[in-house]
Enzyme design. Structure first.
Site, PDB file in Angstrom:
ATOM      1  N   SER A 258       0.372  -1.254  -0.028  1.00  0.00           N
ATOM      2  CA  SER A 258      -0.208  -0.162  -0.393  1.00  0.00           C
ATOM      3  C   SER A 258       1.347   1.462  -0.177  1.00  0.00           C
ATOM      4  O   SER A 258       0.337   2.197  -0.487  1.00  0.00           O
ATOM      5  CB  SER A 258      -0.640  -0.038   1.238  1.00  0.00           C
ATOM      6  OG  SER A 258      -0.555  -0.079   2.388  1.00  0.00           O
ATOM      7  N   ALA A 259       1.882   1.611   0.638  1.00  0.00           N
ATOM      8  CA  ALA A 259       3.016   2.757   1.125  1.00  0.00           C
ATOM      9  C   ALA A 259       2.877   2.861  -0.867  1.00  0.00           C
ATOM     10  O   ALA A 259       3.165   2.434  -1.360  1.00  0.00           O
ATOM     11  CB  ALA A 259       3.882   2.605   1.762  1.00  0.00           C
ATOM     12  N   GLY A 262      -0.780   6.416  -2.417  1.00  0.00           N
ATOM     13  CA  GLY A 262      -2.018   6.567  -3.056  1.00  0.00           C
ATOM     14  C   GLY A 262      -3.148   5.383  -3.267  1.00  0.00           C
ATOM     15  O   GLY A 262      -4.585   6.297  -3.859  1.00  0.00           O
ATOM     16  N   LYS A 263      -3.556   4.280  -3.546  1.00  0.00           N
ATOM     17  CA  LYS A 263      -3.868   3.783  -3.346  1.00  0.00           C
ATOM     18  C   LYS A 263      -5.475   3.677  -2.252  1.00  0.00           C
ATOM     19  O   LYS A 263      -6.682   3.303  -1.990  1.00  0.00           O
ATOM     20  CB  LYS A 263      -4.346   3.002  -4.312  1.00  0.00           C
ATOM     21  CG  LYS A 263      -3.500   3.248  -5.629  1.00  0.00           C
ATOM     22  CD  LYS A 263      -2.917   1.873  -6.359  1.00  0.00           C
ATOM     23  CE  LYS A 263      -1.998   2.461  -7.700  1.00  0.00           C
ATOM     24  NZ  LYS A 263      -0.906   2.923  -7.235  1.00  0.00           N
ATOM     25  N   ASP A 280       2.187  -3.242   4.008  1.00  0.00           N
ATOM     26  CA  ASP A 280       2.934  -3.006   3.067  1.00  0.00           C
ATOM     27  C   ASP A 280       4.877  -3.533   4.506  1.00  0.00           C
ATOM     28  O   ASP A 280       4.631  -4.028   5.552  1.00  0.00           O
ATOM     29  CB  ASP A 280       3.636  -1.336   3.489  1.00  0.00           C
ATOM     30  CG  ASP A 280       4.756  -1.016   2.208  1.00  0.00           C
ATOM     31  OD1 ASP A 280       3.808  -0.684   0.724  1.00  0.00           O
ATOM     32  OD2 ASP A 280       5.875  -0.859   2.407  1.00  0.00           O
ATOM     33  N   ASP A 308       4.744  -8.520   4.672  1.00  0.00           N
ATOM     34  CA  ASP A 308       5.195  -9.456   3.609  1.00  0.00           C
ATOM     35  C   ASP A 308       4.044  -9.871   3.426  1.00  0.00           C
ATOM     36  O   ASP A 308       3.440 -10.296   3.932  1.00  0.00           O
ATOM     37  CB  ASP A 308       6.011 -10.201   4.093  1.00  0.00           C
ATOM     38  CG  ASP A 308       6.418 -10.823   2.887  1.00  0.00           C
ATOM     39  OD1 ASP A 308       6.403 -10.558   1.489  1.00  0.00           O
ATOM     40  OD2 ASP A 308       7.939 -11.204   2.701  1.00  0.00           O
ATOM     41  N   ASP A 327      -0.986  -4.084  -5.872  1.00  0.00           N
ATOM     42  CA  ASP A 327      -0.828  -3.117  -6.128  1.00  0.00           C
ATOM     43  C   ASP A 327       1.656  -3.136  -6.110  1.00  0.00           C
ATOM     44  O   ASP A 327       2.079  -2.769  -5.153  1.00  0.00           O
ATOM     45  CB  ASP A 327      -0.540  -1.478  -5.872  1.00  0.00           C
ATOM     46  CG  ASP A 327      -0.147  -0.849  -7.093  1.00  0.00           C
ATOM     47  OD1 ASP A 327      -0.374  -0.880  -7.904  1.00  0.00           O
ATOM     48  OD2 ASP A 327       0.018   0.817  -6.539  1.00  0.00           O
ATOM     49  N   CYS A 380       3.657  -0.776 -12.054  1.00  0.00           N
ATOM     50  CA  CYS A 380       3.786   0.193 -13.026  1.00  0.00           C
ATOM     51  C   CYS A 380       4.978   0.592 -13.716  1.00  0.00           C
ATOM     52  O   CYS A 380       6.304   0.946 -13.885  1.00  0.00           O
ATOM     53  CB  CYS A 380       4.312   1.891 -11.671  1.00  0.00           C
ATOM     54  SG  CYS A 380       5.638   0.853 -10.982  1.00  0.00           S
TER      55      CYS A 380
HETATM   56  C1  LIG Z   1       4.157   0.014  -6.429  1.00  0.00           C
HETATM   57  S1  LIG Z   1       4.624   0.818  -4.558  1.00  0.00           S
HETATM   58  C2  LIG Z   1       2.956   0.570  -4.217  1.00  0.00           C
HETATM   59  C3  LIG Z   1       2.590   2.095  -4.834  1.00  0.00           C
HETATM   60  C4  LIG Z   1       0.871   2.278  -3.244  1.00  0.00           C
HETATM   61  N1  LIG Z   1       0.349   1.129  -3.948  1.00  0.00           N
HETATM   62  C5  LIG Z   1       0.246   3.193  -4.010  1.00  0.00           C
HETATM   63  O1  LIG Z   1      -0.424   3.931  -4.503  1.00  0.00           O
HETATM   64  O2  LIG Z   1       0.699   4.411  -3.771  1.00  0.00           O
HETATM   65  C6  LIG Z   1       4.654  -0.721  -3.748  1.00  0.00           C
HETATM   66  C7  LIG Z   1       4.691  -1.327  -2.379  1.00  0.00           C
HETATM   67  O3  LIG Z   1       5.135  -2.828  -1.972  1.00  0.00           O
HETATM   68  C8  LIG Z   1       6.220  -3.014  -0.995  1.00  0.00           C
HETATM   69  N2  LIG Z   1       6.483  -3.733  -0.814  1.00  0.00           N
HETATM   70  C9  LIG Z   1       7.341  -4.421  -1.632  1.00  0.00           C
HETATM   71  N3  LIG Z   1       7.307  -5.819  -1.272  1.00  0.00           N
HETATM   72  C10 LIG Z   1       6.681  -6.036  -0.793  1.00  0.00           C
HETATM   73  C11 LIG Z   1       5.629  -7.700   0.089  1.00  0.00           C
HETATM   74  N4  LIG Z   1       6.735  -9.129   0.165  1.00  0.00           N
HETATM   75  N5  LIG Z   1       4.847  -7.706   0.873  1.00  0.00           N
HETATM   76  C12 LIG Z   1       3.961  -6.343   1.006  1.00  0.00           C
HETATM   77  N6  LIG Z   1       4.882  -5.056   0.606  1.00  0.00           N
HETATM   78  C13 LIG Z   1       5.796  -4.952  -0.324  1.00  0.00           C
HETATM   79  C14 LIG Z   1       6.694  -1.374  -0.976  1.00  0.00           C
HETATM   80  O4  LIG Z   1       7.376  -1.027  -0.127  1.00  0.00           O
HETATM   81  C15 LIG Z   1       5.872  -0.528  -1.930  1.00  0.00           C
HETATM   82  O5  LIG Z   1       5.892   0.297  -0.504  1.00  0.00           O
END
Ligand SMILES: C[S@@+](CC[C@H](N)C(=O)[O-])C[C@H]1O[C@@H](n2cnc3c(N)ncnc32)[C@H](O)[C@@H]1O
EC number: 2.1.1.176
Length: 438
Positions: A258-259, A262-263, A280, A308, A327, A380
């Protein structure tokens, strides 16, 4: 001497020699040196432009560098001077070279000869002019001209053909849009547009969706509209992933990655009695999700949890969620115009490894979705392995899921949505919607 070029050089030394992130290094230098807005803009343009065009610039300088560059500032200074020479049309060559000489004098160790070296190489660059490899080797030619690594040019040519590849490369080198999403109901959009005009912004509606506007300049975070949560900074293509859901308002939703949120906030805006759990893997990033939820007045509908997403089965119940957004973390090839160094950092291996992580996340959350529930998978990036490839593998393993065609924003209904970095500045993006049978 504290000016735009000192800030640019200090930043580029950190980026090229110490592998610092460009946005963080630049930000630190801008804080240290209190520049006027025009100088700030120039320093920013030089830093990002030099990183963006590094392969092109190295190719221009290579025939002219005949000795080992001993001082660590020399290469960044040569690259940024060459960038200005080729790309800043309004700055005369003499001014660029004078500034480079001043910086060389300031940074040179005594008697190192670096000052003379810079002067000699830049004068030779002026005599040489732009050089490019022959066009009959298309990979080499595009790699140098658009400053993308050869493997990536080859990859794009293989998957999308010559015309689309050229378009992707050119557009990825253009500036990103200052894109905002209006978070209110459609009937209030006109009011927001009027307020933006009063705040001296002009804008165009995004070609992808009516709820996004491309502003003529940055700085929107200082406005009351932003502080009150009526608008938020979000790329138009990215905003379409949440639009792919069919909300009723009462759903329990999982936002698995989620981090910065935005979504998550966009999901919460669609809920009345429902709520969203935002995960996240990085606990520190969840603060950004909570801040966004507060600013948009949806905190009561958002809970965050550091986890995770490959381990969700240990924390949640089977069928607990009506909707799930994945996402996913990805190679970010759709974001190159915002983060120019992505092109040098990623490899084909990264793409393959990321695809495994993406599939593992989908696998983990799939059991948590209620029968009849919706799962939206988005990235993305524009790589086949991370997009259609992951969806197809998942569907093969899960016959209890079906692919649902998506109609979002101004786009036609499609089986899966791929948005290339677009002419009005949006990012590249991928969206697929799956439904659990039953
Ligand atoms: C594309 S970004 C998400 C952007 C977010 N959805 C937004 O719209 O603002 C991907 C996110 O996944 C997190 N991430 C990476 N590996 C992950 C995992 N195994 N489990 C959960 N989150 C993870 C990253 O820290 C990052 O913040």
């Amino acid at each position: 001497m504290s000016n735009a070029r000192t800030v640019a050089l200090e930043t580029l030394i950190k980026v090229f020699n110490q592998k610092s992130y460009s946005n963080i290094a630049l930000n630190n230098e801008l804080i240290k040196h209190d520049l006027k807005p025009a100088d700030k803009a120039l320093a920013t343009r030089i830093v990002y432009g030099t990183i963006q065009y590094k392969i092109f610039l190295e190719y221009q300088l290579k025939p002219l560098i005949k000795t080992k560059l001993r001082d660590s500032f020399l290469k960044p200074l040569l690259l940024m001077s060459a960038y200005q020479y080729f790309f800043l049309e309004k700055v005369p060559a003499n001014a660029i070279f004078d500034e480079a000489n001043k910086l060389a004098k300031k940074y040179s160790k005594r008697n190192s000869g670096s000052y003379k070296l810079i002067n000699g190489i830049l004068r030779a660059l002026e005599r040489q002019g732009e050089i490019l490899p022959p066009t009959n080797d298309l990979v080499e030619y595009l790699s140098i001209k658009e400053s993308f690594p050869k493997w990536l040019v080859e990859y794009l040519l293989d998957h999308f053909g010559e015309n689309k590849t050229k378009e992707i490369l050119v557009r990825s080198n253009q500036p990103a849009a200052n894109s905002i999403r209006m978070t209110t109901k459609e009937s209030d959009f006109e009011e927001i547009k009027e307020e933006l005009k009063k705040d001296n912004f002009s804008f165009e509606e995004s070609s992808l969706t009516p709820h996004n506007l491309n502003l003529n300049k940055g700085g929107v975070a200082q406005t009351a509209l932003f502080k009150n949560g009526k608008i938020t900074i979000q790329d138009a293509a990215a905003s379409l992933a949440v639009d792919a859901f069919d909300f009723k308002g009462s759903e329990q939703v999982l936002d698995a990655c989620s981090a910065p949120g935005g979504k998550t906030v966009q999901i919460a805006e669609n809920l009345t009695t429902g709520s969203v759990i935002a995960l996240d893997i990085h606990e520190n990033k969840l603060r950004l999700v909570r801040n966004a939820a507060e600013r948009l007045h949806v905190s009561d509908k958002v809970k965050t949890k550091a986890l995770d997403a490959r381990k969700t089965k240990e924390y949640f119940n089977q069928g607990q969620f009506d909707k799930i957004l994945v996402d996913a973390p990805c190679s970010g090839l759709g974001l190159i115009r915002r983060k120019p160094e992505i092109r040098y950092e990623k490899s084909l291996n990264d793409i393959k490894n990321l695809a495994k992580i993406q599939l593992a996340i989908l696998e983990s959350v799939s059991g948590l979705l209620a029968n009849g529930g919706e799962l939206v998978y988005s990235t993305c990036t524009i790589s086949y392995e991370e997009d259609e490839g992951v969806v197809k593998q998942f569907l093969k393993l899960h016959p209890d899921f079906e692919l649902i065609p998506v109609q979002v924003g101004k786009l036609p209904k499609q089986e899966m949505v791929r948005i290339f970095p677009s002419s009005d500045g949006s990012d590249g993006f991928f969206i697929a919607k799956l439904k659990k049978r039953g």
